[in-house]
Design an enzyme around this catalytic site. Structure first.
Site: not given
Ligand code: HEM
Ligand code: SF4
Length: 564
Positions: A72, A141, A209, A211, A432, A438, A477, A481
């Protein structure tokens, strides 16, 4: 509290950060080992700070585990030059799966990068003058800023402030350069590495994290209240007067764990623009010093604010920043979505917002979006590529004289440029990535949602709601995201083919939705929603949106027994 002293019973992540505070791990050594196809679990944790997640292709697990990396980038405010877009396009073709994944935080992700290509991708990004440092991990971030130039002249200053905060909160570890640029493994036992302490983050970085987002009302196109720290621009007479501060937002939660929940930030007060960096550092330091390092599920700043209270947070912030906040100034949000098609900016240039389904820039039969955007970047080097937090791309700074040629080029590749580029539900939706990349996904999301939207569009037509906008978001999940907890309908994966359904967000990003159904089979979603949509049609006030009706009527009924 002395930040260099780790509290008792801390998580494993805290222990490894304290042991190797430069975050170097053994990453460079493993990179140099051509026989190794993946990194150790501890290095996987360090890799996040460098912008990488080690994953495996979950579609291929039956035929043997294949390690792949998600990389990323960090792109403050989502603004890229045409040249940078070309570099990213080429890196995705050469080392990734030939797609660019635009994210909900104005960044780009590469998927499917093999360990052997990782260094080349990160070097390439750095040579284009962007970075991956702190794109993931327990640090600040990517900082968000409004991508659209049209609304106000103050945007330029807001974008400059976004860059300033991004720079001031950037980690200062020598490991990033050593690993990715020089290819050198730092020795963790050397005193200067063992005792390294980042001037802002200290030795153990943040508990989780952090933000930050900037926003300019009335458009809340980046869901400012879902951030740990939001700067809400107060524009008076076309001039930036300062910012209202919103503190303590965050979405991630875990199924079955009531101690975890989505939370919107509280507005604490107003600051003049020149206090911005001090305030950002003070809020970050509150998270650093008070966040729960014994439980990563409870470690975000939102829990500190929720449990200690808004007054405590404001007082702590004022103490650390050394001045008092002024009372918050009035502001109002009217929308969260992107305006598709051609628009003219206040200074006269044009910009064009293009719909990107689930943020995935790729070539498909009939719509060769990736190729078209590459050609635009090659032929029009002066234009900017701006990523929206709704997973779309905006071509900006377009001269009047170039409009026709850009239109023609895109149209030739099957890319529509009008205000209506897709149907209304698709235009307002987000998903997401989830499967197959993921590791945390419990259910499909990006691959599931477009088909579900088609079905829901048919359902809306059937019940008499054809063409009405409902904001629908899905995640694989509960981490959230794609911000499902501020959508009018949120689908949150529970198990393969099964989703929790959340209803009742609004169109301005100022209200969380609530759980409506704990678990619904994907194939049953229409039959569950049909009676609700029918009632909404019959019972709504004039122009009342679906989410507002759910909040006003559906959730007031005693039989529902909802929980958050
Ligand atoms: C709370 C625990 C969280 C974990 C462990 C987590 C983990 C991850 C992981 C492993 C990915 C990569 C998935 C892939 O591209 O294959 C991802 C994508 C992403 N996450 Fe999270 N995430 C979390 C929460 C959030 C939240 C609350 C946001 C923002 C509101 C966020 C923003 C993003 C973004 C921008 C991406 C890229 C994909 C997209 O645009 O949906 N994440 N996250
Ligand atoms: S919401 Fe959950 S399944 Fe989707 S990208 Fe984020 S960590 Fe992965």
């Amino acid at each position: 509290m002395n930040i260099t002293e780790a509290p008792v019973k801390v998580t494993h992540n805290e222990e490894i950060k304290a042991a190797i505070p430069t975050l170097a791990g053994a990453i460079a050594a493993t990179l140099a080992d051509a026989g190794a196809d993946h990194f150790s679990e501890d290095d996987n944790q360090f890799l996040k700070f460098h912008g990488c997640y080690q994953q495996d292709d979950r579609d291929r697990r039956k035929t043997g585990k294949q390690y792949i990396m998600m990389v990323r980038s960090r792109i403050p405010g989502g603004v890229m030059t045409a040249r940078q877009w070309r570099v990213f396009d080429l890196l995705a073709a050469t080392y990734g799966n030939n797609t660019l994944r635009l994210t909900t935080r104005q960044t780009i992700q590469f998927h499917g990068v093999l360990k052997s290509g990782l260094r080349a991708v990160i070097r390439g990004i750095n040579e284009s003058l962007l970075s991956t440092l702190a794109a993931c991990g327990d640090v600040n971030r990517n900082v968000l800023a409004p991508p659209t130039p049209a609304y106000t002249r103050a945007r330029e200053q807001v974008y400059a402030d976004c860059r300033k905060v991004a720079l001031e909160l950037a980690p200062k570890t020598p490991a990033y350069h050593a690993i990715w640029i020089d290819g050198v493994q730092l020795d963790p036992e050397k005193p200067e590495h063992k005792d390294f302490a980042d001037p802002l983050y200290g030795k153990t970085w943040l508990p989780r994290k952090f933000k930050v987002a900037f926003v300019i009302p009335p458009v809340n196109d980046l869901d400012v209240f879902t951030n740990d720290l939001g700067f809400i621009a107060i524009v008076e007479n076309d001039r930036l007067a300062g910012y209202n501060l919103a503190v303590g937002g965050g979405l991630g939660r875990s199924h079955g764990n009531e101690q975890t929940y989505p939370r919107l930030a509280d507005v604490l007060g107003f600051i003049p623009p020149d206090r911005m960096v001090d305030v950002a550092k003070a809020v970050l330091a509150i998270h650093r010093d008070f966040g729960d390092r014994t439980d990563r599920k409870h470690a975000r700043l939102k829990y500190v604010v929720a449990e200690r209270g808004v007054d405590w947070t404001r007082a702590e912030l004022e103490k650390r920043a050394g001045f008092k906040l002024e009372p918050a100034r009035p502001f109002q949000f009217t929308s969260t979505g992107d305006l598709y098609g051609w628009r003219q900016a206040v200074e006269g240039s044009w910009f064009l917002t293009l719909f990107v389904e689930a943020g995935r820039v790729k070539d498909t039969e009939g719509r060769r979006l990736k190729t078209a955007l590459r050609l635009v970047a090659e032929k029009f080097p002066e234009i900017e590529f701006r990523l929206s937090a709704n997973q779309n791309v905006i071509l900006a700074n377009i001269a009047e004289a170039d409009r026709d040629a850009i239109n023609e080029l895109l149209t030739e590749h099957g890319v529509k440029t009008g205000r209506r580029q897709t149907t209304v539900l698709h235009a307002a939706a987000m998903a997401c990535p989830a499967l197959p990349t993921c590791g945390l996904a419990l259910a499909e999301s990006e691959r599931m949602l477009p088909g579900l939207l088609d079905r829901l569009e048919a359902l809306c037509a059937e019940v008499g709601l054809a063409g009405e906008e409902i904001i629908i978001r899905s995640t694989g999940c509960p981490n959230g995201c794609a911000r499902p907890y501020t959508a009018e309908i949120g689908f949150v994966g529970k198990a393969p083919g099964r989703y929790q359904i959340w209803l009742g967000g609004n169109a301005t990003g100022t209200r969380l939705n609530r759980v409506w159904k704990e678990t619904v089979k994907e194939t049953d979603i229409e039959s569950e929603l049909r009676p609700v949509l029918t009632r909404y049609l019959n019972e709504r006030f004039n122009y009342e949106r679906f989410g507002d009706w759910c909040e006003r009527v559906l959730f007031q009924e005693p039989m529902t027994g909802f929980s958050i």
